[in-house]
Design a protein around this motif. Structure first.
Motif, short mmCIF file in Angstrom:
data_model
loop_
_atom_site.label_atom_id
_atom_site.label_comp_id
_atom_site.label_asym_id
_atom_site.label_seq_id
_atom_site.Cartn_x
_atom_site.Cartn_y
_atom_site.Cartn_z
N GLY A 15 -78.82 60.02 -37.02
CA GLY A 15 -79.70 60.38 -35.96
C GLY A 15 -79.12 59.85 -34.78
O GLY A 15 -78.76 60.49 -33.87
N ILE A 16 -78.61 58.67 -34.82
CA ILE A 16 -77.88 57.78 -33.58
C ILE A 16 -76.63 58.34 -33.59
O ILE A 16 -76.19 58.59 -32.37
CB ILE A 16 -77.88 56.28 -34.02
N ALA A 17 -75.90 58.46 -34.60
CA ALA A 17 -74.64 59.06 -34.35
C ALA A 17 -74.56 60.43 -33.92
O ALA A 17 -73.75 60.81 -33.10
CB ALA A 17 -73.71 59.13 -35.92
N SER A 18 -75.41 61.29 -34.43
CA SER A 18 -75.59 62.63 -33.78
C SER A 18 -75.85 62.52 -32.37
O SER A 18 -75.41 63.46 -31.38
CB SER A 18 -76.56 63.36 -34.62
N LEU A 19 -76.83 61.63 -31.71
CA LEU A 19 -77.28 61.84 -30.58
C LEU A 19 -76.22 61.39 -29.56
O LEU A 19 -75.75 61.71 -28.40
CB LEU A 19 -78.47 60.98 -30.36
N THR A 20 -75.14 60.19 -29.95
CA THR A 20 -74.22 59.79 -29.35
C THR A 20 -73.09 60.90 -29.17
O THR A 20 -72.52 61.01 -28.15
CB THR A 20 -73.52 58.45 -30.16
N ALA A 21 -72.97 61.77 -30.34
CA ALA A 21 -71.92 62.57 -30.19
C ALA A 21 -72.40 63.75 -29.23
O ALA A 21 -71.37 64.30 -28.38
CB ALA A 21 -71.64 63.35 -31.54
N LEU A 22 -73.43 63.85 -28.82
CA LEU A 22 -74.04 64.60 -27.82
C LEU A 22 -73.43 64.28 -26.40
O LEU A 22 -73.22 65.06 -25.40
CB LEU A 22 -75.41 65.36 -28.05
N TYR A 23 -73.80 62.96 -25.93
CA TYR A 23 -73.38 62.31 -25.05
C TYR A 23 -72.10 62.31 -24.62
O TYR A 23 -71.55 62.63 -23.70
CB TYR A 23 -74.21 60.91 -24.88
N ALA A 24 -71.26 61.95 -25.72
CA ALA A 24 -69.95 61.93 -25.57
C ALA A 24 -69.40 63.23 -25.31
O ALA A 24 -68.27 63.38 -24.60
CB ALA A 24 -69.27 61.32 -26.93
N ALA A 25 -69.69 64.31 -26.03
CA ALA A 25 -69.08 65.53 -25.61
C ALA A 25 -69.49 66.03 -24.08
O ALA A 25 -68.57 66.64 -23.43
CB ALA A 25 -69.88 66.63 -26.29
#
Length: 284
Positions: free
Chosen positions: A113-123
């Motif tokens: 969940g943390i990795a997935s949310l981080t990926a949204l921000y990074a994009a």
């Protein structure tokens, strides 16, 4: 390449989680319903899209209860997943698999969940020089794993604790007697390898920091226009970090100001778990 988790930390965390779950009497449900020699094969699968993180913790949870379990990892940490993708397959003693199931899913779902949310921000910041980073707003006892998950999602880590860098916040400044006094005190107290960052709320405070010098400055709760002016004044002399008021709707504009880092507490304190399931078929 994401550096792997320390196996000693993984083992300790998994053992503590299993002890918490097993309590004094152990898994009374599994012991009462599953023969000791029963065999099973189970697949951990994604029930939604996201990014994988924490597979090592899941593997360790299963093998802590039976080192002879066969575990095949299909997707490594950092990989993008979609609904139905298989993360791992575990086969062997059914009791061990069933007893470890919740601990394995809890760790992996939380970190995914943390990795997935981080990926949204990074994009959202692609095409700028900004990097997304986490904070110390983590679950007690799980910080090293949650910060690892941030890296799996394409983010970067801020300090891990109070001991690995100086971060002078507004309350430090108030008690120390001002920006200059706080910076001078920090420089006189820490070694040459310890980085010093200071938080500022205004451009006037920033000018004081630029006069005194620091390794990084945290620009707190500033609008994109004010951030852009701050970046202009800094002119590459120190790392410029933006913080406060950051969400998926605002992060692109903040990144467009030219800051180097954007710290987001929500990555670890508000990320929803990724829905993972363990589908099992029991047979001799």
């Amino acid at each position: 390449m994401i550096p792997p988790l320390n196996p000693l930390l993984v083992r300790r965390a998994v053992e503590e989680a299993l002890l918490e779950d097993l309590g004094r009497a152990g898994d009374v449900t599994t012991s009462a319903t599953i023969p000791g020699d029963a065999r099973a094969t189970a697949v951990m699968a994604a029930r939604g899209p996201g990014v994988i993180a924490g597979v090592d913790l899941a593997v360790a949870a299963f093998r802590a209860l039976d080192p002879e379990l066969s575990v095949t990892v299909h997707l490594n940490d950092g990989a993008a997943i979609t609904r139905g993708d298989h993360v791992l397959t575990v086969a062997g003693n059914a009791r061990a698999i069933l007893t470890a199931e919740r601990v394995a899913l809890n760790f992996t779902g939380r970190l995914c969940g943390i990795a997935s949310l981080t990926a949204l921000y990074a994009a959202k910041v692609v095409g700028t020089q900004a990097h997304i980073c986490c904070t110390r707003k983590t679950t007690p006892g799980l910080r090293v794993f949650e910060k690892y998950a941030v890296r799996c999602g394409g983010g970067m880590n801020h300090r891990f604790g109070l001991d690995d860098a100086v971060l002078i916040k507004d309350n430090h400044i108030a008690v120390a007697g001002g920006v200059a006094a706080a910076l001078r005190g920090a420089k006189a107290s820490v070694g040459h390898l310890v980085k010093i960052e200071i938080e500022v709320d205004t451009l006037d405070q920033l000018d004081q920091v630029l006069q005194e010098g620091a390794d990084a400055v945290l620009l707190d709760n500033m609008t994109p226009d004010v951030l852009a002016e701050a970046v202009r004044r800094i002119d590459g002399r120190m790392v410029a970090e933006a913080s406060g008021g950051v969400n998926l709707d605002t992060v692109a504009a903040i990144a467009g100001s030219g800051v180097d880092m954007i710290s987001v507490g929500a990555l670890t304190h508000s990320a929803p778990c990724l829905d993972l399931g363990l589908d099992i078929a029991i047979g001799k």
